[in-house]
Design a protein around this motif. Sequence first.
Motif: not given
Lengths: 160, 282
Positions: A28-31, B108-109, B102-106, B48, A88, B141, A85
């Motif tokens: 999900f490409n989190v930081p 959203i942040e 796709e889900v892309n949390m970066t 997402g 995440i 990332q 947020p």
Amino acid sequence: MSLSIAWWPLLLNLLWAGAAAVGVAVYFNVPLRTLLGCALCGASAFTTRTLLMDSGQFSIELATGMAASLVTILGVFLGRRWHVPAIIFVVPGVIPLVPGVRAFQTMIDILILTTDGIQVNDTLLIDAAVNSIETTLIVCAIAGGIAIPTLLFRRRRPMT
Amino acid sequence: MKTLKHLIEQQSQNNNSTANETTPLDLIALTDIVDLAVWAGELLLENGSESRRVEETIRILGIGLGCDWGNVLISPHAIVATHTSGGQVRTTIRQLKKYVGEVNMTLIEEISHLTHRVEEGKYDRFRVRQELNRIAALPGQYKRWTTVLAVGMAGSAFSQLFGGDWPVFLVTFLSAAVAVVVRQELTKLAYNYYLVIMTSAFVAGGLVSLINSVHDIDRPDVALVSSVLFLVPGVPFINSIKDMIKGYPLVGLSRGVTAVLTIFAIALGLLLAMQLVGRNLL
């Protein structure tokens, strides 16, 4: 409720649930700096559900909902700490709770049911029905569990 | 005749206003702000985010940049926003480029940070456009092989949770990693979403079935299910219920239908693979 807990399986459970959450989080490409928090959330979600269900007092739906609520509260705290947020941490944390196996089972039962011919296999039909209902209920429990803390501690903007 | 883009660029060049322009805004500024706000909303919705966050982001961006109020309508495949300033009204419709993503949390942040800055009055609209350009072009990332390994690891971790042993662990790792490569490649070629999902599930299921027919593994069902778990639309499922709870039943229903269809595509792919090998493993 007995307090005797098998520690070794519990530890393994924590470890693998955390690993699963990290894998999902990377997908999900989190930081990068939040990966550890995601692991923590995933491990606590799955282990909470397992413990609650093993205690024999809770159904899988209720246990899932409580685990999701716990992870949401944890995620909000982690999010305030790291200034990101809460979603995440919450989303990769609850993904291991999503009833993927039941959902496949439902669909495969339905597909096999239609290819089996005229004699309707009633156990298959019942299986499909029960599995689909349980899938829906568990998904609702996850989303409800996430929503409840955010609805209770009402703020000007959503926490997750 | 000068186009709007030229006018905005001209304003950007001799921009000596403060961060928050005094109301009422002129029509060019208002148009620009509405466009920026729905752009941010589109990015969120495609990557997402739940509808509540999208709506609030669009409204806060508008108000933070100097509008009086913003009205937002979110539908499954387009966003409509109307912002007002001193009696002037501007409406825009922005169609989504993809309805399942796709889900892309970066991302959203980043947009969450941007919204905070705008709310504090630190960014003007020219800066917001710069930032959105940067965010939209942000690379992932993680390197590609990291993602592939991570999905493999997630699959095999699930197989351990479901009670598989070490051979099952290895088989799951391999088939999940191959399936995610297939999904990424087919998505790059812009095939239909459900077709991509079905093919990935077919590849994963076929690999497990083939390995099982060559050399029996202990729990082929666990390997089969764990290796396709990354295809399960968990985020659409959760967002669907969340949207319905928070007052966006239309978007929620649409997301739910998408998620159920995705599950159906996965099951179809698995069944196809099992029937080709000729053994029902589940």
